[in-house]
Design a protein around this motif. Structure first.
Motif, PDB file in Angstrom:
ATOM      1  N   GLY A 180       0.322  -1.170  -0.136  1.00  0.00           N
ATOM      2  CA  GLY A 180      -0.020   0.186   0.115  1.00  0.00           C
ATOM      3  C   GLY A 180       0.892   1.292   0.150  1.00  0.00           C
ATOM      4  O   GLY A 180       2.143   1.405  -0.211  1.00  0.00           O
ATOM      5  N   PRO A 181       0.553   2.386   0.107  1.00  0.00           N
ATOM      6  CA  PRO A 181       1.262   3.798   0.470  1.00  0.00           C
ATOM      7  C   PRO A 181       1.566   3.966   0.831  1.00  0.00           C
ATOM      8  O   PRO A 181       2.679   4.362   0.988  1.00  0.00           O
ATOM      9  N   ASP A 182       1.548   3.025   2.051  1.00  0.00           N
ATOM     10  CA  ASP A 182       2.824   3.619   3.715  1.00  0.00           C
ATOM     11  C   ASP A 182       3.866   2.330   3.393  1.00  0.00           C
ATOM     12  O   ASP A 182       4.211   2.063   3.917  1.00  0.00           O
ATOM     13  N   GLY A 183       3.604   1.278   1.721  1.00  0.00           N
ATOM     14  CA  GLY A 183       4.923   0.135   1.972  1.00  0.00           C
ATOM     15  C   GLY A 183       4.490  -0.914   3.019  1.00  0.00           C
ATOM     16  O   GLY A 183       5.221  -1.972   2.548  1.00  0.00           O
ATOM     17  N   LYS A 184       3.630  -0.704   3.540  1.00  0.00           N
ATOM     18  CA  LYS A 184       2.978  -2.350   3.927  1.00  0.00           C
ATOM     19  C   LYS A 184       2.385  -2.896   3.306  1.00  0.00           C
ATOM     20  O   LYS A 184       1.226  -2.121   1.787  1.00  0.00           O
ATOM     21  N   LEU A 186      -0.786  -5.145   1.354  1.00  0.00           N
ATOM     22  CA  LEU A 186      -2.043  -4.354   1.226  1.00  0.00           C
ATOM     23  C   LEU A 186      -3.315  -5.784   1.657  1.00  0.00           C
ATOM     24  O   LEU A 186      -4.350  -5.945   2.075  1.00  0.00           O
ATOM     25  N   GLU A 259       7.957  -3.457  -4.624  1.00  0.00           N
ATOM     26  CA  GLU A 259       6.487  -3.375  -5.902  1.00  0.00           C
ATOM     27  C   GLU A 259       5.698  -4.416  -4.964  1.00  0.00           C
ATOM     28  O   GLU A 259       4.461  -4.836  -5.126  1.00  0.00           O
TER      29      GLU A 259
END
Length: 305
Positions: A180-184, A186, A259
């Motif tokens: 996700g946008p936070d790098g965690k 999904l 990614e």
């Protein structure tokens, strides 16, 4: 035993076409003459090589094993003739390797580069295919070596004396998904809800290993996509469509770039063993050389992780 080389070529053509008429056409003889030559081969060997009651025809168990020798003899004769006529341009024998898709992309190049760095300058031809077709090619002499993940079920169906194998390395399947946008991740394998699963098709070896893990850990999931190819599952995971279990060697770059992210701890990882198989009936010099080097440990296994 008096065998004619043309009979071996006839038998190889019959195995390739599974049809007496098509094989006769390929060998530029009439079908009756071709059938007589196959029967002469069987009479010389004292074996039935072809099950003629099936359409298309099938090779008997003896025929499948003899096909490996027939193809090897024909190929070696061709190699000798080409060498004597100076048509090989110094390239020598080419070793044909059938490999599972994920190993063809994620393991084979590094392994071959390492062998060449160790002084084994062997010319290779790679065929990326599914495991079933690779096993079939090995059984019938369509390849010299097979590179595959070790499957205990498949091993039970292959005579270890005729199809010996060597351990090359270990890797593991990792549960991965897009970040996700936070790098965690999904998706979370530890969540109480159902997770979207990008699954292997029924019968795929990697799928059997994943399904066993899912049953053991009672994961709640909804299958949103199925395929037999790990790289296709990786592509769907990159699009954020779910969780896929993919060999680590297939996702090194995507993990390094962020990614894809691993969405489960070590308890969700599936170990895999990489093995190299050959047919003991094949007598290619470069295959024997490589095998001796690997057995002795003078050629090291590549790091697969």
């Amino acid at each position: 035993m008096n065998l004619e080389s043309k009979w071996l070529e006839d038998f190889s053509a019959l195995a390739a076409t599974r049809s007496f008429s098509q094989a006769a056409e390929r060998r530029f003889v009439t079908q009756p003459a071709f059938s007589r030559r196959i029967r002469s081969l069987e009479a010389a060997l004292g074996l039935t090589l072809v099950n003629r009651s099936r359409t298309p025809i099938e090779l008997t168990a003896a025929g499948q094993l003899f096909l490996v020798t027939a193809r090897t003899v024909v190929e070696q004769l061709g190699e000798v003739v080409r060498h004597l006529h100076h048509l090989e341009s110094g390239q020598g024998e080419v070793m044909q390797v059938a490999a599972a898709h994920s190993l063809a992309l994620g393991f084979f190049p590094r392994w071959i580069a390492q062998l060449r760095n160790e002084g084994l300058n062997i010319a290779t031809r790679l065929v990326a295919t599914n495991v079933g077709d690779a096993v079939h090619a090995l059984r019938e002499g369509g390849c010299d070596l097979m590179l595959a993940f070790y499957d205990p079920d498949a091993a039970l169906q292959m005579d270890a004396e005729i199809f010996p194998s060597l351990h090359l390395g270990h890797t593991e399947m990792l549960p991965v998904c897009a970040a996700g946008p936070d790098g965690k991740p999904l998706f979370d394998l530890e969540s109480e809800g159902s997770v979207p699963l990008l699954a292997y098709s029924a019968g795929a070896f990697l799928g059997r290993s994943v399904n066993l893990l899912l049953r053991q850990r009672n994961l709640r999931f909804t299958t949103v996509y199925e395929t037999a190819m790990a790289d296709s599952l990786k592509g769907m995971a990159l699009e954020g469509l779910g969780i896929a279990w993919v060999p680590q060697l297939s996702v090194r770059a995507e993990l390094a770039r962020g990614e894809l992210v691993v969405c489960g701890g070590a308890q969700w990882h599936v170990p895999l063993e990489i093995r190299l198989y050959r047919c003991a009936l094949v007598r290619k010099a470069n295959v024997r050389l490589l095998w001796r080097k690997l057995e002795s440990g003078t050629a090291q296994a590549a790091v697969a992780g």
